[in-house]
Write an enzyme that holds these catalytic residues in place. Structure first.
Site, short mmCIF file in Angstrom:
data_model
loop_
_atom_site.label_atom_id
_atom_site.label_comp_id
_atom_site.label_asym_id
_atom_site.label_seq_id
_atom_site.Cartn_x
_atom_site.Cartn_y
_atom_site.Cartn_z
N HIS A 1 1.06 -1.40 0.15
CA HIS A 1 -0.07 -0.02 0.03
C HIS A 1 0.97 1.14 0.07
O HIS A 1 1.25 1.76 1.05
CB HIS A 1 -0.93 -0.09 1.24
CG HIS A 1 -2.02 1.08 1.02
ND1 HIS A 1 -3.46 0.77 1.74
CD2 HIS A 1 -2.01 2.17 0.68
CE1 HIS A 1 -3.92 1.95 1.42
NE2 HIS A 1 -3.22 2.76 0.60
N ASP B 1 1.07 2.74 3.77
CA ASP B 1 -0.06 3.91 3.27
C ASP B 1 1.14 5.17 2.99
O ASP B 1 0.51 6.27 3.18
CB ASP B 1 -1.04 4.09 4.14
CG ASP B 1 -2.05 4.95 3.54
OD1 ASP B 1 -2.04 5.26 2.19
OD2 ASP B 1 -3.19 5.20 4.05
N ASN C 1 -4.54 6.09 -7.22
CA ASN C 1 -5.08 7.49 -7.19
C ASN C 1 -4.13 8.44 -7.56
O ASN C 1 -3.95 9.38 -6.84
CB ASN C 1 -5.85 8.00 -5.96
CG ASN C 1 -4.69 7.89 -4.46
OD1 ASN C 1 -3.46 7.12 -4.73
ND2 ASN C 1 -4.87 8.55 -3.75
N ASP D 1 -8.54 3.24 -3.51
CA ASP D 1 -8.09 3.83 -2.42
C ASP D 1 -8.09 5.15 -2.25
O ASP D 1 -7.77 5.97 -3.23
CB ASP D 1 -6.70 3.17 -2.13
CG ASP D 1 -6.26 3.34 -0.78
OD1 ASP D 1 -6.74 3.39 0.06
OD2 ASP D 1 -5.16 4.17 -0.69
O1 DOR Z 1 -4.12 9.31 4.37
C1 DOR Z 1 -4.32 9.08 3.12
N1 DOR Z 1 -3.82 9.41 2.16
N2 DOR Z 1 -5.14 8.12 3.14
C2 DOR Z 1 -5.60 7.81 1.67
O2 DOR Z 1 -6.49 6.77 1.78
C3 DOR Z 1 -4.99 8.29 0.64
C4 DOR Z 1 -3.96 8.82 0.72
C5 DOR Z 1 -3.40 9.70 -0.14
O3 DOR Z 1 -3.39 9.56 -1.33
O4 DOR Z 1 -2.73 10.71 0.25
ZN ZN Z 2 -6.55 4.52 2.04
#
Ligand code: DOR
Ligand code: ZN
Length: 427
Positions: free
Chosen positions: A61, A305, A95, A152
């Protein structure tokens, strides 16, 4: 023939039940032998005495911002950050700008990633433009090499559409990665909905925003018979629902991030967006539930993440900055220091959660030091404490709540298909 011998380290390879002092021979980018006192011959020798030698970590992730926001991170800088964290395979979320909603974009990232210091795998978006209205051409994107599908950053709020995507994912044998967040319940919140939101005068995000979608998606996946993976689990109830679903035999797996088993909203000192991420830091009860689930394996995987943003954006406070923190260069150190060092989890158990399991879920040739496997190896110093210094990150992002934190578990060398892609020069 290029040969390297990694000598005298503590080799931890849970896939083969190995945890002991051994040597590893690398030949032509592959692992050629693992054993005690292997002869060096003409091989280049790497001294790993006193160090832990692990299969390269797999982070399923990350957000690399390429294409579209390459002032935040590129595939190449993100890969360099991965290498510095001992991560040799990453799965990048869709994304980007534009989102990964078409096979032509998937081809673009794979071309760029050919020169990267990590093995790069792409997630495909579920809907066109990630707008939640119309499904992408998932079979074409599967042809192009996506390893999973996800929206996501948000959820597919239209349950009927998601159900269709799940049926296609089942046919294509792709896991569905669910970011669980009911937008109607988030309702403009920017941090967890608790007394700390009151303290800081900020609008709250309730746990229920995550819980209702986690349960919805498990119910839908059961019906569609697809493989489901819950992203960044952060609430106690999501953990309970997950435990229940697994007990029922559902094909569901889950991940969390180091910050969710380490920090709570109590740790947010002021309106400082370096503590802003989605889902948000929750309460102590949530943190304890997440931690217990990591320890007992209900949560299968630890991910970062990794979400780089610029300092300018993050200076705008919780209300006006984007969600996300970087993590590739702190993930192992935090997890080791919090879970393994105090004796809650074995080192092999941590390797399972950070390498074996994500490789298994995605079907990647990673997560093991078996003879014949690609020589993706991370070498860690577990003895010497160090301080997290974001200025030294190779990521273009500096947005972390862990600056100044004292940790054990520093990556001193990373080997990707037999080639050293990171060597710590700060020793
Ligand atoms: O904190 C986050 N940042 N959560 C997400 O689900 C997307 C991510 C981002 O793309 O910055
Ligand atoms: Zn996410």
């Amino acid at each position: 023939m290029m040969e390297t011998l990694i000598r005298g380290g503590r080799v931890v390879d849970p896939a083969n039940g190995i945890d002991g002092r051994m040597d590893i021979r690398i030949r032509d980018g592959m692992i050629a032998a693992v054993g005690e006192d292997l002869p060096a011959g003409s091989a280049a020798v790497i001294d790993a005495e006193g160090l832990a030698v692990l299969p390269g970590l797999v982070d399923m992730h990350v957000h690399f911002r390429d294409p579209g926001q390459t002032h935040k991170e590129t595939i190449l800088t993100g890969a360099r950050a991965a290498a510095a964290g001992g991560v040799t395979s990453v799965l990048a979320m869709p994304n980007t700008t534009p989102p990964m909603d078409d096979v032509s974009f998937v081809r673009y990232v794979y071309e760029k990633a050919a020169a990267a210091d990590t093995h790069y795998y792409q997630v495909g978006a579920i809907t066109k433009g990630m707008l939640g209205k119309e499904l992408c051409d998932l079979p074409a994107m599967a042809e192009g090499g996506i390893r999973a599908i996800s929206e996501d950053g948000k959820s597919v709020m239209d349950a009927y559409l998601l159900r269709q995507a799940m049926e296609e994912a089942k046919e294509l044998d792709l896991p569905v990665l669910s970011h669980c967040e009911d937008l109607t319940l988030v309702h403009g919140g920017v941090m967890n909905d608790d007394e700390n939101a009151v303290r800081l005068g900020l609008p709250g995000i309730p746990n229920t925003a995550e819980d209702v979608i986690a349960s919805r998606d498990m119910i839908l996946a059961r019906d569609a018979r697809c493989r489901l993976h819950l992203c960044h689990v952060s609430t106690a109830l999501s953990v309970s629902l997950l435990r229940f679903a697994k007990a029922q035999g559902l094909a569901v797996t889950a991940e969390t991030c180091p910050h969710y088993f380490t920090l709570t909203s109590d740790d947010i000192p002021s309106d400082d967006a370096k503590f802003k991420m989605n889902p948000p830091l929750r309460t102590k009860a949530d943190r304890e539930a997440v931690r217990a689930a990591v320890l007992d394996g209900t949560i299968d995987v630890i991910v970062t993440d990794h979400a780089p943003h610029t300092a300018e954006e993050k200076a705008k406070g919780f209300r006006h900055s984007p969600f996300g923190i970087v993590g590739l260069e702190t993930s192992f150190g935090i997890s080791y220091t919090e879970l393994v060092k105090p004796g809650l989890l074995s080192l092999g158990g941590l390797v399972r959660r950070m390498s074996v399991m994500p490789a298994k879920i995605l079907g990647l040739p990673a997560g093991t030091l078996s003879v014949g496997a690609p020589a993706d190896i991370a070498v860690f110093d577990l003895e010497n404490e160090y301080t997290v210094d974001p200025e030294k990150f190779r990521s273009m992002g500096r947005n972390t709540p862990f600056a100044g934190r004292r940790l054990f578990g520093r990556c001193v060398r990373t080997i990707l298909s037999g080639r050293t892609v990171w060597e710590d020069t700060n020793l």
